[in-house]
Design a protein around this motif. Structure first.
Motif, mmCIF file in Angstrom:
data_model
loop_
_atom_site.group_PDB
_atom_site.id
_atom_site.type_symbol
_atom_site.label_atom_id
_atom_site.label_comp_id
_atom_site.label_asym_id
_atom_site.label_seq_id
_atom_site.Cartn_x
_atom_site.Cartn_y
_atom_site.Cartn_z
ATOM 1 N N LYS A 148 42.031 91.401 62.753
ATOM 2 C CA LYS A 148 42.076 92.850 62.515
ATOM 3 C C LYS A 148 42.249 93.153 61.032
ATOM 4 O O LYS A 148 41.578 94.041 60.483
ATOM 5 N N THR B 69 33.416 88.416 63.595
ATOM 6 C CA THR B 69 34.879 88.277 63.625
ATOM 7 C C THR B 69 35.447 88.744 64.951
ATOM 8 O O THR B 69 36.328 88.090 65.530
ATOM 9 N N LYS B 70 34.964 89.863 65.448
ATOM 10 C CA LYS B 70 35.476 90.386 66.719
ATOM 11 C C LYS B 70 35.217 89.421 67.867
ATOM 12 O O LYS B 70 35.991 89.362 68.829
ATOM 13 N N ILE C 112 38.994 92.531 59.143
ATOM 14 C CA ILE C 112 38.030 93.606 59.383
ATOM 15 C C ILE C 112 38.421 94.851 58.597
ATOM 16 O O ILE C 112 37.573 95.533 58.014
ATOM 17 N N HIS D 268 28.576 94.685 58.546
ATOM 18 C CA HIS D 268 28.497 94.984 59.985
ATOM 19 C C HIS D 268 28.372 93.687 60.792
ATOM 20 O O HIS D 268 29.017 93.527 61.833
ATOM 21 N N GLU E 211 31.730 91.896 60.734
ATOM 22 C CA GLU E 211 32.671 92.495 61.681
ATOM 23 C C GLU E 211 32.358 92.058 63.104
ATOM 24 O O GLU E 211 33.267 91.735 63.883
#
Length: 326
Positions: free
Chosen positions: A113, A153-154, A116, A147, A150
């Motif tokens: 988190k 990573t998620k 990001i 983008h 992100e």
């Protein structure tokens, strides 16, 4: 001068030549029965397009579509541009200790988190992402596509990994390989500090290769436990393992000219760290690079193709009037 970025598509134009030949030689059923004079008198007059003209427009539309796919460009020659992008390699600790629950929901998810969140504060930066423990894993090379970073990573998970130990030296070596011609090399690490006490070898390597480390330390002084399927992680004696944050890694950041920050639930902490990293580049001179100035013009043939396509398919005939046969 007009050039084509995908010039190989132009070969498809040769496939349209047989269509023109076939269209030219083809006669309608009525033409094979009546002469031209008789056909002219019995044919219904209307202002709509003939079938042959419609077919020609469709073929021309296909030709313009192929030209658009070849991406025509106007080449304006070479120009010099100034660039001051910062290359930053980021690394997220993926070792077993990052499962500790002293930070909700666990240290690893908290690190994801914060990483990001940091992306929106790194302007004019290229960022790479590495996962590390006893080994290193390249998740993304240096990129400006935040983008995609992100998204990656998620979707980064540890459920199916059993990674023990934290090898900071292997991380430094992997990070060093990602920096190509960068004079100043920045490495941002999200970690709980590993279990080492002495980082002298890592400090020497970082100084030798001009790597500046910024460390975002995740974990509490009291520590936390690591949840497993059958309860919590225990040692050989059956005692519950308490994993604490290791602040010894602070020396690695300070001695290499970087900064060390302990985790915080505030949103401003990661912004402060990002600003600190970028401020270190304020006095850096902009680098000149030469690029070719090309202007995309593919939308012109594409627009013509769409226009001709709709004309050939959707032209509305007006009222028809029958001529008397004289």
């Amino acid at each position: 001068m007009i050039t084509f970025n995908n010039i190989e598509f132009l070969w498809l134009l040769f496939l349209l030549i047989p269509l023109f030949y076939f269209l030219k030689s083809q006669k309608s059923d009525l033409e094979s029965i009546f002469s031209k004079e008789v056909l002219k008198k019995i044919k219904l007059k209307n202002s709509s397009l003939s079938k042959r003209l419609r077919d020609i427009l469709l073929i021309v539309a296909m030709a313009f579509t192929i030209i658009a796919l070849a991406r025509p460009q106007i080449d304006n020659g070479e120009i010099e541009v100034k660039s001051n992008f910062i290359n930053i390699v980021t690394a997220i600790d993926m070792s077993k200790s990052m499962f500790a629950n002293d930070i909700y929901p666990n240290r690893f998810e908290f690190a994801k988190k914060k990483f990001i969140d940091s992306l929106k504060f790194f302007k004019k930066s290229k960022i790479s992402l590495i996962g590390f423990s006893s080994q290193t894993f390249l998740i993304s090379p240096l990129t400006k596509d935040f983008h995609s970073l992100e998204f990656l990573t998620k979707n980064l998970k540890l459920e199916y990994l059993n990674l023990k130990g934290t090898n900071i030296m292997a991380l430094l070596e992997s990070a060093n390989n990602l920096f190509i011609d960068s004079k100043k090399r920045t490495l941002l690490i999200f970690t709980d500090g590993s279990d080492k006490k002495d980082f002298s070898k890592e400090i020497s390597y970082a100084k030798e290769h001009n790597i500046v480390l910024y460390i975002y330390a995740i974990g509490t002084d009291k520590g936390g436990v690591i949840k497993e399927k059958n309860g919590v992680l225990k040692d050989k004696n059956g005692d519950i393992v308490i994993v604490k944050r290791n602040d010894n890694i602070k020396k690695l950041a300070i001695d290499t000219g970087g900064a060390y920050m302990r985790y915080s639930l505030a949103n401003s902490d990661i912004k402060l760290l990002a600003d600190t990293i970028q401020n270190g580049y304020q006095n850096q001179k902009e680098e000149n690079s030469t690029i070719r100035d090309r202007e995309e013009i593919f939308y012109y043939p594409l627009s013509l193709a769409i226009l001709l396509f709709f004309i050939s398919l959707f032209s509305i005939p007006k009222s028809k009037k029958r001529e008397e046969i004289r």
